[in-house]
Design a protein around this motif. Structure first.
Motif, short mmCIF file in Angstrom:
data_model
loop_
_atom_site.label_atom_id
_atom_site.label_comp_id
_atom_site.label_asym_id
_atom_site.label_seq_id
_atom_site.Cartn_x
_atom_site.Cartn_y
_atom_site.Cartn_z
N GLY A 117 5.72 17.54 -1.91
CA GLY A 117 5.10 16.28 -1.51
C GLY A 117 5.15 15.19 -2.55
O GLY A 117 4.73 14.06 -2.28
N ASP A 118 5.67 15.49 -3.73
CA ASP A 118 5.69 14.43 -4.75
C ASP A 118 6.90 13.52 -4.55
O ASP A 118 7.72 13.71 -3.65
CB ASP A 118 5.62 15.00 -6.17
CG ASP A 118 6.89 15.67 -6.65
OD1 ASP A 118 7.98 15.34 -6.18
OD2 ASP A 118 6.79 16.54 -7.54
N ARG A 119 7.00 12.52 -5.36
CA ARG A 119 8.01 11.48 -5.20
C ARG A 119 9.44 11.96 -5.41
O ARG A 119 10.36 11.47 -4.78
CB ARG A 119 7.70 10.35 -6.18
CG ARG A 119 8.68 9.21 -6.09
CD ARG A 119 8.37 8.15 -7.09
NE ARG A 119 7.12 7.52 -6.73
CZ ARG A 119 6.57 6.53 -7.41
NH1 ARG A 119 7.14 6.06 -8.47
NH2 ARG A 119 5.43 6.00 -7.02
N TRP A 120 9.67 12.92 -6.31
CA TRP A 120 11.02 13.23 -6.75
C TRP A 120 11.57 14.59 -6.35
O TRP A 120 12.78 14.78 -6.26
CB TRP A 120 11.10 13.10 -8.28
CG TRP A 120 10.92 11.70 -8.72
CD1 TRP A 120 9.81 11.16 -9.31
CD2 TRP A 120 11.86 10.64 -8.61
NE1 TRP A 120 10.02 9.84 -9.56
CE2 TRP A 120 11.27 9.49 -9.14
CE3 TRP A 120 13.16 10.55 -8.10
CZ2 TRP A 120 11.92 8.26 -9.20
CZ3 TRP A 120 13.81 9.33 -8.15
CH2 TRP A 120 13.18 8.20 -8.69
N THR A 121 10.73 15.57 -6.14
CA THR A 121 11.20 16.95 -5.99
C THR A 121 12.19 17.14 -4.85
O THR A 121 13.23 17.78 -5.02
CB THR A 121 10.01 17.91 -5.85
OG1 THR A 121 9.21 17.83 -7.03
CG2 THR A 121 10.46 19.34 -5.65
N SER A 146 17.52 6.94 -4.92
CA SER A 146 16.09 6.80 -4.65
C SER A 146 15.71 5.37 -4.28
O SER A 146 16.40 4.41 -4.64
CB SER A 146 15.28 7.22 -5.87
OG SER A 146 15.41 6.26 -6.90
N ALA A 147 14.63 5.25 -3.57
CA ALA A 147 14.10 3.92 -3.23
C ALA A 147 13.63 3.19 -4.49
O ALA A 147 13.69 1.97 -4.55
CB ALA A 147 12.94 4.08 -2.25
N GLU A 148 13.19 3.95 -5.49
CA GLU A 148 12.67 3.35 -6.72
C GLU A 148 13.77 2.83 -7.62
O GLU A 148 13.53 2.03 -8.51
CB GLU A 148 11.81 4.36 -7.50
CG GLU A 148 10.51 4.71 -6.83
CD GLU A 148 10.67 5.75 -5.72
OE1 GLU A 148 11.79 6.27 -5.52
OE2 GLU A 148 9.68 6.03 -5.05
N ILE A 166 14.44 6.76 -12.44
CA ILE A 166 13.56 7.88 -12.78
C ILE A 166 13.64 8.00 -14.29
O ILE A 166 14.72 8.00 -14.87
CB ILE A 166 13.96 9.20 -12.08
CG1 ILE A 166 12.98 10.33 -12.46
CG2 ILE A 166 15.40 9.57 -12.34
CD1 ILE A 166 13.15 11.61 -11.65
N VAL A 187 10.07 12.01 -16.79
CA VAL A 187 9.67 12.50 -15.47
C VAL A 187 10.69 13.51 -14.95
O VAL A 187 10.33 14.56 -14.43
CB VAL A 187 9.49 11.33 -14.47
CG1 VAL A 187 9.37 11.83 -13.04
CG2 VAL A 187 8.27 10.51 -14.85
N LYS A 208 9.91 17.39 -14.03
CA LYS A 208 10.18 17.91 -12.69
C LYS A 208 11.11 19.12 -12.76
O LYS A 208 10.90 20.13 -12.08
CB LYS A 208 10.78 16.84 -11.78
CG LYS A 208 9.86 15.69 -11.49
CD LYS A 208 8.64 16.15 -10.76
CE LYS A 208 7.67 15.01 -10.53
NZ LYS A 208 6.38 15.47 -10.07
#
Length: 159
Positions: free
Chosen positions: A38-42, A67-69, A72, A76, A80
């Motif tokens: 459920g996290d942003r990157w996994t 990614s949308a961001e 990374i 981080v 991960k």
């Protein structure tokens, strides 16, 4: 769906037993893996590693593009990858070269999880219209609902 209090109680007891069986503490695999997913990157990291072995810098670059961001941080990504390695989902491969070359790939367990993740993504894609409609319905209902109703005002007369 339970319809009376006895059914609700029974259903909640069954849920509590199910949670106990899977592990109620934070470190239980069910809780830790679900939290990671459920996290942003996994999920994106798993998707990229499913394509093969990647060195850290290459992985970071491709994750930023996908990614949308659009970025990374090295820290981080490292955290991960370590967490995924700890759970047995990722294998860290270090060469004996000087300096050592480090790369990452999915473990057998990670490949197994990826198959399940792919099924979840497929489900989301097929349900996307219903999900988007639910969002629109919710947003519309929120716009129509008054921010404050007279029954929601605090009683300022009591002091």
């Amino acid at each position: 769906m339970p319809t009376n209090e006895a059914d609700v109680t029974r259903t909640l007891n069954e849920l509590a037993q199910e949670m106990e069986r899977h592990g109620a503490d934070r470190d239980a695999p069910v809780r830790s893996i679900m939290a990671m997913l459920g996290d942003r990157w996994t999920m994106l990291i798993l998707q990229v590693l499913a394509t093969g072995e990647w060195r850290h810098a290459e992985l970071r670059r491709i994750l930023a593009k996908l990614s949308a961001e659009q970025d990374i941080s090295q820290r981080v990504l490292t955290l991960k990858l370590r967490a995924l390695e700890k759970e047995g989902l990722v294998v860290r491969i270090a060469t004996a070269d000087v300096p050592p070359k480090v790369s990452y790939e999915l473990s057998g367990l990670g490949r197994s999880l990826h198959g399940q993740v792919f099924r979840l993504i497929a489900w989301i894609e097929t349900k996307a219209p219903a999900i988007l409609q639910a969002r629109d319905d919710y947003d519309q209902a929120q716009r129509e609902r008054p921010l404050w109703h007279e029954n929601n005002w605090p009683d300022l007369r009591t002091s």
